[in-house]
Design a protein around this motif. Structure first.
Motif, mmCIF file in Angstrom:
data_model
loop_
_atom_site.group_PDB
_atom_site.id
_atom_site.type_symbol
_atom_site.label_atom_id
_atom_site.label_comp_id
_atom_site.label_asym_id
_atom_site.label_seq_id
_atom_site.Cartn_x
_atom_site.Cartn_y
_atom_site.Cartn_z
ATOM 1 N N ILE A 113 0.879 -1.173 0.000
ATOM 2 C CA ILE A 113 0.000 0.000 0.000
ATOM 3 C C ILE A 113 0.913 1.218 0.000
ATOM 4 O O ILE A 113 1.833 1.319 0.814
ATOM 5 C CB ILE A 113 -0.929 -0.009 1.223
ATOM 6 N N LEU A 114 0.652 2.114 -0.926
ATOM 7 C CA LEU A 114 1.496 3.290 -1.114
ATOM 8 C C LEU A 114 0.735 4.551 -0.731
ATOM 9 O O LEU A 114 -0.390 4.761 -1.180
ATOM 10 C CB LEU A 114 1.933 3.371 -2.576
ATOM 11 N N PHE A 115 1.356 5.372 0.091
ATOM 12 C CA PHE A 115 0.797 6.651 0.514
ATOM 13 C C PHE A 115 1.681 7.766 -0.031
ATOM 14 O O PHE A 115 2.881 7.793 0.230
ATOM 15 C CB PHE A 115 0.750 6.711 2.046
ATOM 16 N N THR A 116 1.096 8.646 -0.828
ATOM 17 C CA THR A 116 1.826 9.827 -1.276
ATOM 18 C C THR A 116 1.165 11.040 -0.653
ATOM 19 O O THR A 116 -0.056 11.098 -0.531
ATOM 20 C CB THR A 116 1.910 9.929 -2.813
ATOM 21 N N TYR A 117 1.980 11.990 -0.246
ATOM 22 C CA TYR A 117 1.464 13.093 0.577
ATOM 23 C C TYR A 117 2.108 14.420 0.206
ATOM 24 O O TYR A 117 3.183 14.474 -0.401
ATOM 25 C CB TYR A 117 1.725 12.798 2.056
ATOM 26 N N ASN A 118 1.397 15.476 0.571
ATOM 27 C CA ASN A 118 1.892 16.846 0.452
ATOM 28 C C ASN A 118 2.391 17.292 1.817
ATOM 29 O O ASN A 118 2.026 16.714 2.835
ATOM 30 C CB ASN A 118 0.760 17.776 0.012
ATOM 31 N N PRO A 119 3.188 18.360 1.860
ATOM 32 C CA PRO A 119 3.659 18.848 3.171
ATOM 33 C C PRO A 119 2.560 19.546 3.979
ATOM 34 O O PRO A 119 2.784 19.933 5.110
ATOM 35 C CB PRO A 119 4.780 19.819 2.803
#
Length: 152
Positions: free
Chosen positions: A59-65
């Motif tokens: 499971i991949l989580f991509t995020y902004n600051p």
């Protein structure tokens, strides 16, 4: 003695069927790669490391600051991760844009279900139908339950 053994075997078989039915209601699910059933933490990677995981299920989580949601989606995801001791791979969106996964997912934050390098499904930060999954751990869990076994 034979009757007791037969009854015991039938009981074990039925019990096994009932236990496996708990999270197997005709949905097509798969197991994550073993190393992701661990402690329920984010495993930080960069774009080059992420591309090397193409044979794994994760499971991949991509995020902004920053986060514009009332409840940080990171907290929602962590609640699920801790409950089931499932690690998520995580990457900042600025690095994520340099991966092949960016062809499928254009907005962050997002969670993607990856099977052997392919995006099976993902949460779309630009789609209102996914908003509850970002804000409610139970809704997020229900969504993931369609694809992933939560334990080995």
């Amino acid at each position: 003695m034979k009757k007791i053994l037969i009854v015991l075997l039938i009981s074990l078989t039925l019990t096994g069927c009932i236990i496996s039915k708990k999270q197997n209601d005709n949905k097509i699910r798969f197991y994550l790669s073993d190393k992701y059933y661990h402690t329920g933490e984010f495993v930080k990677v960069d774009n080059k490391s992420l591309e090397k995981l193409n044979k794994e299920n994760f499971i991949l989580f991509t995020y902004n600051p920053y986060c514009n949601l009332p409840i940080s989606c990171e907290k929602i995801f962590e609640e699920f991760m801790k409950k089931y001791n499932i690690d998520f791979v995580s990457i900042p969106f600025s690095n994520f844009k340099e991966t092949s996964y960016y062809d499928n997912v254009k907005y962050a934050p997002s969670v993607m279900i990856i099977k052997e390098g392919e995006v099976i499904d993902y949460l779309d930060a630009n789609d209102d139908k996914d908003l509850q999954k970002y804000q409610d751990a139970k809704e997020f869990e229900k969504w993931l339950d369609n694809y992933v076994y939560f334990g080995k």
